[in-house]
Design a protein around this motif. Structure first.
Motif, mmCIF file in Angstrom:
data_model
loop_
_atom_site.group_PDB
_atom_site.id
_atom_site.type_symbol
_atom_site.label_atom_id
_atom_site.label_comp_id
_atom_site.label_asym_id
_atom_site.label_seq_id
_atom_site.Cartn_x
_atom_site.Cartn_y
_atom_site.Cartn_z
ATOM 1 N N GLN A 208 0.823 -1.209 0.000
ATOM 2 C CA GLN A 208 0.000 0.000 0.000
ATOM 3 C C GLN A 208 0.863 1.267 0.000
ATOM 4 N N SER A 209 1.991 1.222 0.693
ATOM 5 C CA SER A 209 2.848 2.415 0.726
ATOM 6 C C SER A 209 3.458 2.683 -0.650
ATOM 7 N N ILE A 210 3.804 1.614 -1.377
ATOM 8 C CA ILE A 210 4.345 1.772 -2.733
ATOM 9 C C ILE A 210 3.244 2.277 -3.670
ATOM 10 N N LEU A 211 2.032 1.809 -3.464
ATOM 11 C CA LEU A 211 0.897 2.301 -4.254
ATOM 12 C C LEU A 211 0.673 3.800 -4.006
ATOM 13 N N LYS A 212 0.826 4.222 -2.749
ATOM 14 C CA LYS A 212 0.691 5.650 -2.419
ATOM 15 C C LYS A 212 1.744 6.469 -3.163
ATOM 16 N N LEU A 213 2.997 5.963 -3.211
ATOM 17 C CA LEU A 213 4.058 6.655 -3.952
ATOM 18 C C LEU A 213 3.679 6.789 -5.424
ATOM 19 N N THR A 214 3.146 5.709 -5.977
ATOM 20 C CA THR A 214 2.738 5.720 -7.389
ATOM 21 C C THR A 214 1.665 6.770 -7.633
ATOM 22 N N ASN A 215 0.700 6.852 -6.724
ATOM 23 C CA ASN A 215 -0.391 7.826 -6.891
ATOM 24 C C ASN A 215 0.109 9.262 -6.763
ATOM 25 N N ILE A 216 1.079 9.484 -5.875
ATOM 26 C CA ILE A 216 1.680 10.811 -5.750
ATOM 27 C C ILE A 216 2.359 11.198 -7.072
ATOM 28 N N LEU A 217 3.091 10.244 -7.649
ATOM 29 C CA LEU A 217 3.755 10.499 -8.930
ATOM 30 C C LEU A 217 2.739 10.804 -10.027
ATOM 31 N N LYS A 218 1.661 10.026 -10.083
ATOM 32 C CA LYS A 218 0.623 10.265 -11.098
ATOM 33 C C LYS A 218 0.036 11.662 -10.965
ATOM 34 N N ASP A 219 -0.170 12.103 -9.720
ATOM 35 C CA ASP A 219 -0.703 13.447 -9.497
ATOM 36 C C ASP A 219 0.251 14.510 -10.035
ATOM 37 N N GLU A 220 1.551 14.318 -9.790
ATOM 38 C CA GLU A 220 2.559 15.275 -10.294
ATOM 39 C C GLU A 220 2.584 15.258 -11.822
ATOM 40 N N LEU A 221 2.543 14.071 -12.401
ATOM 41 C CA LEU A 221 2.612 13.944 -13.862
ATOM 42 C C LEU A 221 1.375 14.507 -14.552
ATOM 43 N N SER A 222 0.262 14.512 -13.841
ATOM 44 C CA SER A 222 -0.972 15.051 -14.441
ATOM 45 C C SER A 222 -0.872 16.553 -14.680
ATOM 46 N N LEU A 223 0.089 17.189 -13.997
ATOM 47 C CA LEU A 223 0.263 18.645 -14.143
ATOM 48 C C LEU A 223 1.227 19.005 -15.257
ATOM 49 N N GLY A 224 1.956 17.999 -15.774
ATOM 50 C CA GLY A 224 2.903 18.281 -16.852
ATOM 51 C C GLY A 224 4.077 17.330 -16.836
ATOM 52 N N PRO A 225 4.978 17.455 -17.824
ATOM 53 C CA PRO A 225 6.118 16.541 -17.929
ATOM 54 C C PRO A 225 7.096 16.681 -16.768
ATOM 55 N N CYS A 226 7.695 15.555 -16.365
ATOM 56 C CA CYS A 226 8.624 15.537 -15.237
ATOM 57 C C CYS A 226 9.792 14.595 -15.515
ATOM 58 N N LYS A 227 10.931 14.938 -14.946
ATOM 59 C CA LYS A 227 12.038 13.995 -14.841
ATOM 60 C C LYS A 227 11.851 13.268 -13.512
ATOM 61 N N VAL A 228 12.097 11.962 -13.507
ATOM 62 C CA VAL A 228 11.811 11.153 -12.314
ATOM 63 C C VAL A 228 13.022 10.290 -11.960
ATOM 64 N N TRP A 229 13.328 10.236 -10.679
ATOM 65 C CA TRP A 229 14.352 9.339 -10.148
ATOM 66 C C TRP A 229 13.709 8.445 -9.093
ATOM 67 N N VAL A 230 13.951 7.157 -9.178
ATOM 68 C CA VAL A 230 13.543 6.236 -8.116
ATOM 69 C C VAL A 230 14.698 6.153 -7.128
ATOM 70 N N LEU A 231 14.413 6.395 -5.857
ATOM 71 C CA LEU A 231 15.433 6.370 -4.814
ATOM 72 C C LEU A 231 15.363 5.037 -4.076
ATOM 73 N N GLN A 232 16.525 4.472 -3.774
ATOM 74 C CA GLN A 232 16.504 3.219 -3.020
ATOM 75 C C GLN A 232 17.658 3.173 -2.041
ATOM 76 N N GLY A 233 17.340 2.609 -0.869
ATOM 77 C CA GLY A 233 18.355 2.367 0.146
ATOM 78 C C GLY A 233 18.203 0.946 0.645
ATOM 79 N N GLY A 234 19.075 0.053 0.205
ATOM 80 C CA GLY A 234 18.952 -1.348 0.597
ATOM 81 C C GLY A 234 17.693 -1.993 0.070
ATOM 82 N N ALA A 235 17.232 -1.532 -1.090
ATOM 83 C CA ALA A 235 15.985 -2.067 -1.660
ATOM 84 C C ALA A 235 16.085 -2.132 -3.183
#
Length: 281
Positions: A208-235
């Motif tokens: 569910q937390s990963i789904l929340k991240l996805t939805n946050i990204l979709k909201d940002e992308l709905s406003l226009g084009p974006c550069k995106v980085w996936v961040l990971q620490g031990g994952a």
């Protein structure tokens, strides 16, 4: 003629290769174990931190005054006239203030220290943008005036697998951390206008937390084009799957992966997954 140097602290998540290629000066945070101190990113890797967390959770601290002084002296020797420093949020670290005070002892260097009010790759994006402006021949004054606008285009979010390390590091209260773990709550965290952590939302369980991240990204992308980085620490494996799940979303201009710096890994612990998002105007 202006010769502009760029300094960034190691919380920026940029690789040593990128920093060297762009001639960005690195101020490493310090990571201290009971028997030894390391320079973040230089002497120790994030994976080494994660592999040792069960034995000892190290302490983190500001870059040393000696290294700061060495960098500033070398810049003067190399004929630099101006310095721009990009730092981790002053709400999370005293690095901003330390660099500002150190530069006061170097009046030959015209300087500007920018408190990003953020950390990790979002801070790194700021450094990359400033580096591009320097390399394109923009003046110190033009770059300084552009920096706040660049910052407004950048946001960051992350979720963690356990609240244990934020709790140990004093980043959240022990009681709220313990309750959160009992309920299997996985917060999605960002930083507010003061550069301090806040909970964007909470999810029950990892999926569910990963789904929340996805939805946050979709909201940002709905406003226009974006550069995106996936961040990971031990994952790493989860991050690869996450990248695969979002790569075809509309309005993603570029998609990359970034590893959390060792010093930030101390507080997040293994299992950190996040996003850095830059709006493209």
């Amino acid at each position: 003629m202006q010769k502009i140097a760029l300094i960034v602290d190691s919380a920026c998540d940029l690789s040593l290769e990128t920093l060297n290629e762009r001639n960005i000066k690195l101020l490493p945070l310090r990571i201290s174990y009971s028997d030894k101190e390391y320079k973040d990113k230089i002497d120790i890797s994030a994976d080494e931190i994660y592999n040792n967390l069960e034995k000892e959770v190290p302490k983190t601290s500001l870059p040393s005054a000696e290294i700061m002084e060495e960098i500033l002296m070398s810049l003067e020797d190399e004929g630099y006239t101006h310095v721009i420093a990009i730092t981790i949020s002053s709400g999370l670290s005293g690095t901003f203030n330390s660099i500002r005070l150190a530069l006061e002892d170097h009046p030959k260097l015209t300087s500007y220290v920018f408190d990003t009010k953020i950390l990790a790759m979002p801070e790194g994006i700021m450094a990359l943008e400033v580096s591009d402006l320097i390399n394109s021949g923009k003046s110190f004054e033009e770059i300084v005036s552009a920096i706040p606008k660049i910052r407004k285009s950048i946001s960051g979010y992350f979720t963690i697998n356990t609240l244990e390390y934020l709790k140990k590091g004093g980043r959240i209260g022990k009681i709220s951390g313990t309750i959160g773990e009992m309920l299997n709550l996985k917060p999605v965290v960002s930083v507010d206008d003061d550069g301090v952590y806040y909970t964007v939302c909470k999810a029950r369980g990892r999926k569910q937390s990963i789904l929340k991240l996805t939805n946050i990204l979709k909201d940002e992308l709905s406003l226009g084009p974006c550069k995106v980085w996936v961040l990971q620490g031990g994952a790493l494996e989860e991050a690869k799957k996450f990248m695969e799940s979002i790569k075809d979303l509309k309005n993603i201009v570029s998609l990359n992966m970034s590893q959390i710096s060792p010093a930030l890994g101390v507080h997040g612990g293994p299992g950190l997954l996040g996003l850095a998002i830059q709006k493209v105007y």
